[in-house]
Design an enzyme around this catalytic site. Sequence first.
Site, PDB file in Angstrom:
ATOM      1  N   GLU A  57       0.575  -1.344   0.154  1.00 19.67           N
ATOM      2  CA  GLU A  57       0.033   0.012   0.102  1.00 19.67           C
ATOM      3  C   GLU A  57       0.919   1.167   0.096  1.00 19.67           C
ATOM      4  O   GLU A  57       1.972   1.262   0.703  1.00 19.67           O
ATOM      5  CB  GLU A  57      -0.922   0.009   1.122  1.00 19.67           C
ATOM      6  CG  GLU A  57      -1.925  -1.366   1.161  1.00 19.67           C
ATOM      7  CD  GLU A  57      -2.930  -0.992   0.027  1.00 19.67           C
ATOM      8  OE1 GLU A  57      -3.098  -0.077  -0.639  1.00 19.67           O
ATOM      9  OE2 GLU A  57      -3.619  -2.058  -0.029  1.00 19.67           O
ATOM     10  N   ARG A  59     -18.185  -0.476   5.681  1.00 16.08           N
ATOM     11  CA  ARG A  59     -19.133  -0.876   5.102  1.00 16.08           C
ATOM     12  C   ARG A  59     -19.964  -2.239   6.038  1.00 16.08           C
ATOM     13  O   ARG A  59     -21.196  -2.460   5.971  1.00 16.08           O
ATOM     14  CB  ARG A  59     -18.836  -1.685   3.793  1.00 16.08           C
ATOM     15  CG  ARG A  59     -19.935  -2.434   2.779  1.00 16.08           C
ATOM     16  CD  ARG A  59     -19.043  -2.986   1.474  1.00 16.08           C
ATOM     17  NE  ARG A  59     -18.190  -4.092   1.878  1.00 16.08           N
ATOM     18  CZ  ARG A  59     -18.383  -5.104   2.315  1.00 16.08           C
ATOM     19  NH1 ARG A  59     -19.834  -5.803   2.544  1.00 16.08           N
ATOM     20  NH2 ARG A  59     -17.479  -6.111   2.509  1.00 16.08           N
ATOM     21  N   CYS A 117      -8.209  -2.091   8.090  1.00 14.45           N
ATOM     22  CA  CYS A 117      -6.971  -2.110   7.646  1.00 14.45           C
ATOM     23  C   CYS A 117      -6.368  -0.541   7.489  1.00 14.45           C
ATOM     24  O   CYS A 117      -5.286  -0.397   7.812  1.00 14.45           O
ATOM     25  CB  CYS A 117      -6.810  -2.982   6.272  1.00 14.45           C
ATOM     26  SG  CYS A 117      -6.853  -4.583   6.400  1.00 14.45           S
ATOM     27  N   HIS A 138      -1.304  -5.649   1.985  1.00 13.25           N
ATOM     28  CA  HIS A 138      -2.340  -6.516   1.825  1.00 13.25           C
ATOM     29  C   HIS A 138      -2.241  -7.764   1.278  1.00 13.25           C
ATOM     30  O   HIS A 138      -1.424  -7.963   0.480  1.00 13.25           O
ATOM     31  CB  HIS A 138      -3.792  -5.836   0.920  1.00 13.25           C
ATOM     32  CG  HIS A 138      -4.558  -5.030   1.991  1.00 13.25           C
ATOM     33  ND1 HIS A 138      -4.830  -3.836   1.666  1.00 13.25           N
ATOM     34  CD2 HIS A 138      -5.778  -5.675   2.846  1.00 13.25           C
ATOM     35  CE1 HIS A 138      -5.770  -3.097   2.639  1.00 13.25           C
ATOM     36  NE2 HIS A 138      -6.062  -4.173   3.391  1.00 13.25           N
TER      37      HIS A 138
END
Length: 212
Positions: A79, A89, A142, A165
């Site tokens: 990342e 979500r 995360c 990830h």
Amino acid sequence: MILLTGFEPFGGEATNPSWQAAWLAAELLSAEGMPAVAVEVPCVFGRSVEVLAEAVEDHRPEIVLCVGQAGGRERISIERVAINVDDARIPDNAGRQPIDEPVVPQGPAAYFSTLPIKACREAVARLGVPVEVSQTAGTYVCNHLFYGLMDLLQRRDGVRGGFVHVPFSPDQGSAHGQPGLAIEHMAAALVAVARTTAGTTTDTRVTAGAEH
């Protein structure tokens, strides 16, 4: 000292490959003579950063690699940037579901990884493991942990850190009809990222951008 973190299972999964890979990578690095430790963090807003901060204080690492699961991705994702927003979500493991809340009130909009992300990508690719530089760590726990890490490291001179990830494990991938990657390949990738970070002061200047 290299500190790796991985998450506990979440979202109804029985396992989390980020923790399995982080633990194995720490074992492999230690066997190579590079002191390393792995710490499991809860998939909980707030508490995950607290556990990370405690681990940084306890172990005083020079490199911190936080690892999380990104089910559905096909590659190891190194990342680039953490953003200062929580927008969940689904609830976390404590039932929390923040919407459009800052990770750190009054904090900067974003932090960049201080890993040599492109050199790390090249090192993992040389292993034959699928890998990419990712432009988003999402807005779930995360990204929350990634942002919290980089905010913490603002007060730790010389400590470099970032977030990686990993895809589903093969069993998870089969269950969901999604790509999967062996834990051993994930761990090898994390070892390569750690080793490359330890030996690289200036990142490789190659393209790793995205059109969307």
